[in-house]
Design a protein around this motif. Structure first.
Motif, PDB file in Angstrom:
ATOM      1  N   UNK A 187       0.835  -1.200   0.000  1.00 20.71           N
ATOM      2  CA  UNK A 187       0.000   0.000   0.000  1.00 20.71           C
ATOM      3  C   UNK A 187       0.872   1.253   0.000  1.00 20.71           C
ATOM      4  N   UNK A 188       0.239   2.394   0.217  1.00 23.62           N
ATOM      5  CA  UNK A 188       0.967   3.652   0.415  1.00 23.62           C
ATOM      6  C   UNK A 188       1.244   3.911   1.894  1.00 23.62           C
ATOM      7  N   UNK A 189       1.224   2.851   2.672  1.00 26.01           N
ATOM      8  CA  UNK A 189       1.463   2.956   4.111  1.00 26.01           C
ATOM      9  C   UNK A 189       0.307   2.441   4.941  1.00 26.01           C
ATOM     10  N   UNK A 190      -0.821   2.167   4.278  1.00 25.32           N
ATOM     11  CA  UNK A 190      -2.015   1.706   4.999  1.00 25.32           C
ATOM     12  C   UNK A 190      -1.911   0.217   5.327  1.00 25.32           C
ATOM     13  N   UNK A 191      -2.487  -0.188   6.454  1.00 24.66           N
ATOM     14  CA  UNK A 191      -2.636  -1.612   6.735  1.00 24.66           C
ATOM     15  C   UNK A 191      -3.883  -2.148   6.025  1.00 24.66           C
ATOM     16  N   UNK A 192      -3.714  -2.578   4.783  1.00 25.68           N
ATOM     17  CA  UNK A 192      -4.834  -3.083   3.993  1.00 25.68           C
ATOM     18  C   UNK A 192      -5.076  -4.550   4.300  1.00 25.68           C
ATOM     19  N   UNK A 193      -6.334  -4.961   4.245  1.00 26.68           N
ATOM     20  CA  UNK A 193      -6.735  -6.334   4.559  1.00 26.68           C
ATOM     21  C   UNK A 193      -7.487  -6.931   3.373  1.00 26.68           C
ATOM     22  N   UNK A 194      -7.830  -8.197   3.479  1.00 19.70           N
ATOM     23  CA  UNK A 194      -8.604  -8.854   2.412  1.00 19.70           C
ATOM     24  C   UNK A 194      -9.940  -8.136   2.232  1.00 19.70           C
ATOM     25  N   UNK A 195     -10.345  -7.970   1.005  1.00 17.71           N
ATOM     26  CA  UNK A 195     -11.613  -7.295   0.722  1.00 17.71           C
ATOM     27  C   UNK A 195     -12.781  -8.012   1.382  1.00 17.71           C
ATOM     28  N   UNK A 196     -12.704  -9.352   1.466  1.00 14.79           N
ATOM     29  CA  UNK A 196     -13.804 -10.136   2.021  1.00 14.79           C
ATOM     30  C   UNK A 196     -14.047  -9.863   3.501  1.00 14.79           C
ATOM     31  N   UNK A 197     -13.016  -9.416   4.220  1.00 20.41           N
ATOM     32  CA  UNK A 197     -13.179  -9.204   5.666  1.00 20.41           C
ATOM     33  C   UNK A 197     -13.182  -7.732   6.044  1.00 20.41           C
ATOM     34  N   UNK A 198     -13.031  -6.847   5.051  1.00 21.46           N
ATOM     35  CA  UNK A 198     -12.887  -5.416   5.362  1.00 21.46           C
ATOM     36  C   UNK A 198     -14.087  -4.889   6.149  1.00 21.46           C
ATOM     37  N   UNK A 199     -15.291  -5.203   5.711  1.00 20.52           N
ATOM     38  CA  UNK A 199     -16.476  -4.661   6.391  1.00 20.52           C
ATOM     39  C   UNK A 199     -16.577  -5.123   7.846  1.00 20.52           C
ATOM     40  N   UNK A 200     -16.615  -6.428   8.111  1.00 28.79           N
ATOM     41  CA  UNK A 200     -16.750  -6.836   9.519  1.00 28.79           C
ATOM     42  C   UNK A 200     -15.553  -6.463  10.380  1.00 28.79           C
ATOM     43  N   UNK A 201     -14.348  -6.498   9.807  1.00 24.15           N
ATOM     44  CA  UNK A 201     -13.166  -6.149  10.594  1.00 24.15           C
ATOM     45  C   UNK A 201     -13.191  -4.676  10.980  1.00 24.15           C
ATOM     46  N   UNK A 202     -13.479  -3.812  10.022  1.00 18.04           N
ATOM     47  CA  UNK A 202     -13.545  -2.379  10.305  1.00 18.04           C
ATOM     48  C   UNK A 202     -14.649  -2.079  11.311  1.00 18.04           C
ATOM     49  N   UNK A 203     -15.804  -2.711  11.143  1.00 21.75           N
ATOM     50  CA  UNK A 203     -16.903  -2.470  12.081  1.00 21.75           C
ATOM     51  C   UNK A 203     -16.558  -2.916  13.496  1.00 21.75           C
ATOM     52  N   UNK A 204     -15.707  -3.919  13.622  1.00 24.46           N
ATOM     53  CA  UNK A 204     -15.312  -4.384  14.954  1.00 24.46           C
ATOM     54  C   UNK A 204     -14.347  -3.424  15.644  1.00 24.46           C
ATOM     55  N   UNK A 205     -13.730  -2.539  14.870  1.00 26.00           N
ATOM     56  CA  UNK A 205     -12.679  -1.677  15.423  1.00 26.00           C
ATOM     57  C   UNK A 205     -13.017  -0.181  15.402  1.00 26.00           C
TER      58      UNK A 205
END
Length: 240
Positions: A187-205
């Motif tokens: 990335x450009x410095x971001x901690x990017x994750x799998x697209x499949x888990x982005x929604x639930x992971x972000x919502x948990x945090x």
């Protein structure tokens, strides 16, 4: 009989004395330095939930969070000492004592290839940053559903918001990408994750939770204010 009792008492006294003689200063210092740190309840929980994680990363995450917010509900740990081909992101539900996610996560283009080795707080460096972050709001941006981060360590990660360092999903974070290239995309410095888990992971945090990024960078390890957690540090964090 009396003689036997006195002799036994004398031997016991001599044995105890052998163990209570003062140690030379150098030996005492060495023993103190090598003694294991007392495990906090938080550290014990993290070790139970992520037994395969780097012990030093777990300890530093626990100490930093205990300084910033002892009542935090969620914590994510990113262990940049591991290559990007390994799952190196853990998300903990501290209230319910559960591991919510163990995931792949990218690092910045400027930080390294398969393994991140360089980190900074500099805009346009495309490097990842270390230390403790507080999560802010989620939003939809050019990388889709994303989570803003606020860096809490001066000169280490406190420009994260300005640099637009966010958690987001990316198609270059996948096992298929690893199979093709031998590493994750970067990335450009971001901690990017799998697209499949982005929604639930972000919502948990999202909204006042925490992310801790670790690497054995000796300069950062020696200078992190969150590790010493002095009163001034706690006051500054409380004002944010």
């Amino acid at each position: 009989m009396a003689f036997c009792i006195k002799a036994s008492a004398l031997l016991l006294s001599l044995s105890l004395g052998a163990f209570t003689l003062p140690l030379p200063a150098a030996d005492f210092s060495a023993r103190v330095a090598s003694a294991p740190a007392t495990a906090s309840p938080l550290l014990h929980r993290l070790e139970q939930l992520a037994p395969g994680a780097t012990p030093r990363a777990l300890r530093m995450a626990a100490e930093s969070l205990a300084c910033a917010d002892p009542d935090a509900e969620r914590l994510a740990l990113i262990d940049f000492s591991r290559p990007s081909t390994e799952a190196r992101l853990w998300v903990f539900d501290l209230e319910r004592h559960r591991l919510l996610f163990k995931e792949l996560v990218s690092h910045g283009q400027g930080s390294g290839n398969a393994l991140a080795t360089s980190f900074s707080n500099t805009p346009d460096s495309h490097q990842s940053s270390l230390g403790l972050f507080r999560t802010l709001n989620s939003y939809y941006g050019r990388n889709g559903y994303s989570l803003r981060l606020e860096g809490l360590e001066p000169d280490v990660n406190d420009l994260a918001f300005e640099r637009a360092i966010v958690i987001h999903g990316a198609d270059y974070v996948s096992d298929a990408f690893i199979d093709r290239t031998g590493r994750l995309g970067r990335s450009h410095g971001c901690p990017a994750v799998r697209s499949e888990v982005a929604y639930p992971l972000i919502d948990s945090l999202k909204n006042e939770q925490y992310v801790f990024a670790y690497y054995p960078d000796e300069e950062w390890l020696a200078s992190s204010a969150l590790q010493s957690c002095e009163a001034d540090t706690r006051r500054q964090l409380a004002r944010r």
